[in-house]
Scaffold this motif. Structure first.
Motif, PDB file in Angstrom:
ATOM      1  N   GLU A 206       0.826  -1.199   0.000  1.00 44.33           N
ATOM      2  CA  GLU A 206       0.000   0.000   0.000  1.00 44.33           C
ATOM      3  C   GLU A 206       0.867   1.258   0.000  1.00 44.33           C
ATOM      4  O   GLU A 206       0.556   2.245  -0.657  1.00 44.33           O
ATOM      5  N   ILE A 207       2.009   1.173   0.733  1.00 46.53           N
ATOM      6  CA  ILE A 207       2.906   2.341   0.775  1.00 46.53           C
ATOM      7  C   ILE A 207       3.483   2.613  -0.615  1.00 46.53           C
ATOM      8  O   ILE A 207       3.486   3.757  -1.095  1.00 46.53           O
TER       9      ILE A 207
ATOM     10  N   LEU B 284       2.234   1.721  -3.470  1.00 49.96           N
ATOM     11  CA  LEU B 284       1.152   2.191  -4.345  1.00 49.96           C
ATOM     12  C   LEU B 284       0.853   3.664  -4.114  1.00 49.96           C
ATOM     13  O   LEU B 284       0.778   4.460  -5.057  1.00 49.96           O
ATOM     14  N   SER B 285       0.738   4.031  -2.823  1.00 48.52           N
ATOM     15  CA  SER B 285       0.434   5.429  -2.501  1.00 48.52           C
ATOM     16  C   SER B 285       1.536   6.343  -3.014  1.00 48.52           C
ATOM     17  O   SER B 285       1.260   7.406  -3.586  1.00 48.52           O
TER      18      SER B 285
ATOM     19  N   ILE C 269       1.270   6.727  -6.754  1.00 44.30           N
ATOM     20  CA  ILE C 269       0.132   7.567  -7.134  1.00 44.30           C
ATOM     21  C   ILE C 269       0.443   9.033  -6.865  1.00 44.30           C
ATOM     22  O   ILE C 269       0.216   9.909  -7.708  1.00 44.30           O
ATOM     23  N   LEU C 270       1.037   9.297  -5.673  1.00 42.82           N
ATOM     24  CA  LEU C 270       1.326  10.695  -5.342  1.00 42.82           C
ATOM     25  C   LEU C 270       2.379  11.268  -6.271  1.00 42.82           C
ATOM     26  O   LEU C 270       2.255  12.403  -6.742  1.00 42.82           O
TER      27      LEU C 270
ATOM     28  N   LEU D 236       1.407   6.845 -12.761  1.00 43.73           N
ATOM     29  CA  LEU D 236       0.040   6.475 -12.375  1.00 43.73           C
ATOM     30  C   LEU D 236      -0.360   5.143 -12.995  1.00 43.73           C
ATOM     31  O   LEU D 236      -0.998   4.309 -12.351  1.00 43.73           O
ATOM     32  N   LEU D 237       0.048   4.949 -14.246  1.00 47.02           N
ATOM     33  CA  LEU D 237      -0.323   3.703 -14.929  1.00 47.02           C
ATOM     34  C   LEU D 237       0.383   2.509 -14.295  1.00 47.02           C
ATOM     35  O   LEU D 237      -0.203   1.431 -14.163  1.00 47.02           O
TER      36      LEU D 237
ATOM     37  N   ALA E 173       1.214   2.358 -11.162  1.00 49.45           N
ATOM     38  CA  ALA E 173       0.484   2.145  -9.915  1.00 49.45           C
ATOM     39  C   ALA E 173      -0.767   1.319 -10.180  1.00 49.45           C
ATOM     40  O   ALA E 173      -1.062   0.354  -9.458  1.00 49.45           O
ATOM     41  N   SER E 174      -1.478   1.679 -11.241  1.00 52.47           N
ATOM     42  CA  SER E 174      -2.711   0.961 -11.564  1.00 52.47           C
ATOM     43  C   SER E 174      -2.423  -0.493 -11.928  1.00 52.47           C
ATOM     44  O   SER E 174      -3.157  -1.409 -11.552  1.00 52.47           O
TER      45      SER E 174
ATOM     46  N   TYR F 108      -1.756  -2.306  -8.773  1.00 54.11           N
ATOM     47  CA  TYR F 108      -2.996  -2.434  -8.004  1.00 54.11           C
ATOM     48  C   TYR F 108      -3.878  -3.560  -8.540  1.00 54.11           C
ATOM     49  O   TYR F 108      -4.334  -4.422  -7.799  1.00 54.11           O
TER      50      TYR F 108
ATOM     51  N   MET G  63      -5.095   4.475   3.854  1.00 52.91           N
ATOM     52  CA  MET G  63      -3.947   5.236   3.378  1.00 52.91           C
ATOM     53  C   MET G  63      -4.003   5.410   1.860  1.00 52.91           C
ATOM     54  O   MET G  63      -3.760   6.480   1.338  1.00 52.91           O
ATOM     55  N   LEU G  64      -4.390   4.307   1.220  1.00 55.25           N
ATOM     56  CA  LEU G  64      -4.478   4.377  -0.237  1.00 55.25           C
ATOM     57  C   LEU G  64      -5.541   5.372  -0.664  1.00 55.25           C
ATOM     58  O   LEU G  64      -5.332   6.161  -1.594  1.00 55.25           O
TER      59      LEU G  64
ATOM     60  N   ALA H 241      -4.278   8.877  -0.359  1.00 53.72           N
ATOM     61  CA  ALA H 241      -3.358   9.185  -1.454  1.00 53.72           C
ATOM     62  C   ALA H 241      -4.144   9.485  -2.722  1.00 53.72           C
ATOM     63  O   ALA H 241      -3.848  10.439  -3.443  1.00 53.72           O
TER      64      ALA H 241
ATOM     65  N   ALA I 112      -4.255  12.874  -4.855  1.00 55.06           N
ATOM     66  CA  ALA I 112      -3.918  12.815  -6.275  1.00 55.06           C
ATOM     67  C   ALA I 112      -5.017  13.443  -7.124  1.00 55.06           C
ATOM     68  O   ALA I 112      -4.738  14.176  -8.074  1.00 55.06           O
TER      69      ALA I 112
ATOM     70  N   LEU J 292      -4.583  17.142  -6.997  1.00 53.44           N
ATOM     71  CA  LEU J 292      -3.450  17.616  -7.800  1.00 53.44           C
ATOM     72  C   LEU J 292      -3.799  17.600  -9.288  1.00 53.44           C
ATOM     73  O   LEU J 292      -3.511  18.548 -10.020  1.00 53.44           O
TER      74      LEU J 292
ATOM     75  N   VAL K 187      -7.373   6.941 -15.039  1.00 53.55           N
ATOM     76  CA  VAL K 187      -6.634   5.883 -14.360  1.00 53.55           C
ATOM     77  C   VAL K 187      -6.871   5.973 -12.856  1.00 53.55           C
ATOM     78  O   VAL K 187      -7.133   4.969 -12.177  1.00 53.55           O
ATOM     79  N   LEU K 188      -6.837   7.198 -12.333  1.00 51.96           N
ATOM     80  CA  LEU K 188      -7.100   7.398 -10.904  1.00 51.96           C
ATOM     81  C   LEU K 188      -8.499   6.935 -10.541  1.00 51.96           C
ATOM     82  O   LEU K 188      -8.701   6.273  -9.515  1.00 51.96           O
TER      83      LEU K 188
ATOM     84  N   ILE L   2      -8.627   3.254 -10.202  1.00 51.43           N
ATOM     85  CA  ILE L   2      -8.094   2.765  -8.921  1.00 51.43           C
ATOM     86  C   ILE L   2      -9.084   3.063  -7.792  1.00 51.43           C
ATOM     87  O   ILE L   2      -9.346   2.224  -6.937  1.00 51.43           O
TER      88      ILE L   2
ATOM     89  N   PHE M 226      -9.962   1.560 -18.598  1.00 50.88           N
ATOM     90  CA  PHE M 226      -8.754   1.600 -19.416  1.00 50.88           C
ATOM     91  C   PHE M 226      -9.034   1.753 -20.881  1.00 50.88           C
ATOM     92  O   PHE M 226      -8.305   2.436 -21.587  1.00 50.88           O
TER      93      PHE M 226
END
Lengths: 164, 124, 89
Positions: B3-4, B6-7, B10-11, B48-49, B51-52, B55, C1-2, C5, C9, C12, C49-50, C53, C61
């Motif tokens: 999760e860390i 992934l986060s 994403i960030l 981001l992709l 990350a996805s 995920y 947490m996810l 984030a 995101a 942003l 994409v966000l 998730i 996609f």
């Protein structure tokens, strides 16, 4: 005869992989369908692919791709830092890169590489294909930049696609 | 742990997307603005992709790799559109902070004709 | 947490949209506007994409891929228009 049946040996596996990614599955049926498409599409679009792509030194190509990925990462951090620091500090400039590459494929790959890396965008190719004008976001020493582009990107591309 | 990662991905991705667009809004001439979106944004979306991809691959429904296709596509097309935009800007002789090389301006007769044509808006 | 984030995101990316929109509105030249449009397309891919998730759905996609493709084609067509004053020759 071999040339007719399989005009582009590299295109077939590439198309198969793209098909498998597109359907997002690895079942036997899809592999078969992907191979079929990868075989048929190059045959039907033969006229759009006048030159056969030959890769001469696969290892050099692999090293080039790795160097490129690393450079993209570093370049992005650099550009991001420049943007955050503010527009006052950047020193943009145009530089002219004399090209040693001759083939269309080589030049397009080089232009794309330049656009993806260290704060540079390839802006204009001279009609005789001898010079590529590159815009750099922050340039102190234009000659050093040209030298970097030439030995870091152009030389490996030339070795891979245009051996003498 | 996952999760860390992934986060973080994403960030980082969102931050780079934002910085790329910030460059677009903030920098002073067209040629420098071009750098923001073509680089930072591409990496941001790429992150981001990834990350996805992580995920959806770790949810237990099998591997999910088709995000790779979007990433690949963006990485191939971003330089092409940047090159075309820069070429169009040179053609229109946009204001630039850096001195523009003389040779790029209408050295090709066909482009010189096109320049005259586009001075008047085309009909139809 | 996810989910935190993802929320940050979203913020942003939304801010990125605003930046690109400002550039689209204020110009000052045509290539600036095309560049802003191109950036909007890429940002849309990021947003989709966000969203995928966030909602845990892989359905988005195809949309992201299509938008990426349409964005590229649109940018190329507009640049071609600026370069030649014509799209289909």
């Amino acid at each position: 005869m071999k040339l007719r049946l399989l005009p582009h040996p590299l295109l077939t596996p590439a198309l198969t992989v793209i098909w498998l990614l597109l359907v997002n599955s690895l079942s036997f049926g899809h592999v078969l369908l992907g191979l079929l498409l990868g075989w048929l599409i190059p045959i039907f679009t033969l006229r759009f692919w006048p030159d056969r792509v030959r890769v001469h030194k696969p290892l050099t190509l692999l090293r080039f791709v790795l160097v490129l990925l690393y450079d993209i990462l570093v370049a992005n951090l650099g550009v991001a830092w420049l943007i955050v620091r503010g527009p006052r500090r950047v020193k943009p400039g145009f530089v002219e890169v004399p090209l040693a590459l001759r083939s269309e494929l080589g030049i397009s790959l080089l232009a794309n590489t330049i656009s993806l890396t260290p704060g540079t965008v390839s802006a204009w190719l001279s009609p005789d294909r001898a010079t590529l004008v590159v815009h750099a976001l922050d340039v102190d020493d234009p000659e050093a930049l040209v030298a970097t582009i030439k030995h870091r990107y152009e030389t490996p591309l030339q070795e891979v696609f245009e051996p003498c | 742990m996952l999760e860390i990662i992934l986060s973080a991905l994403i960030l980082i991705g969102a931050l780079f997307t934002f910085i790329g667009s910030l460059g677009l809004a903030r920098l002073e001439d067209f040629y420098t603005r071009l750098h923001g979106p073509t680089k930072a944004t591409t990496l941001g979306v790429g992150s981001l992709l990834i990350a996805s991809m992580v995920y959806f691959s770790t949810r237990g429904e099998g591997l999910s790799l088709h995000e790779l296709l979007v990433t690949l596509f963006l990485f191939i097309t971003a330089p092409v559109s940047a090159h075309l935009l820069a070429k169009a800007a040179l053609h229109l002789r946009l204001r630039s902070i850096a001195p523009v090389p003389q040779r790029t301006e209408a050295s090709d007769p066909r482009q010189a004709n096109a320049a005259e044509d586009s001075a008047t808006p085309p009909q139809g | 947490m996810l989910s935190t984030a993802v929320s940050i995101a979203f913020l942003l990316v939304a801010a990125a949209f605003v930046m690109a929109l400002l550039r689209l509105l204020y110009g000052p030249d045509q290539p600036d506007r095309i560049l802003a449009l191109d950036t909007l397309y890429v940002n849309t891919v990021a947003l989709l994409v966000l969203l995928g998730i966030h909602l845990g759905s892989a359905l988005y996609f195809e949309a992201a891929l299509l938008i990426a493709m349409m964005g590229f084609v649109g940018t190329v067509a507009l640049c071609k228009y600026l370069l030649r004053g014509d799209i289909i020759e």
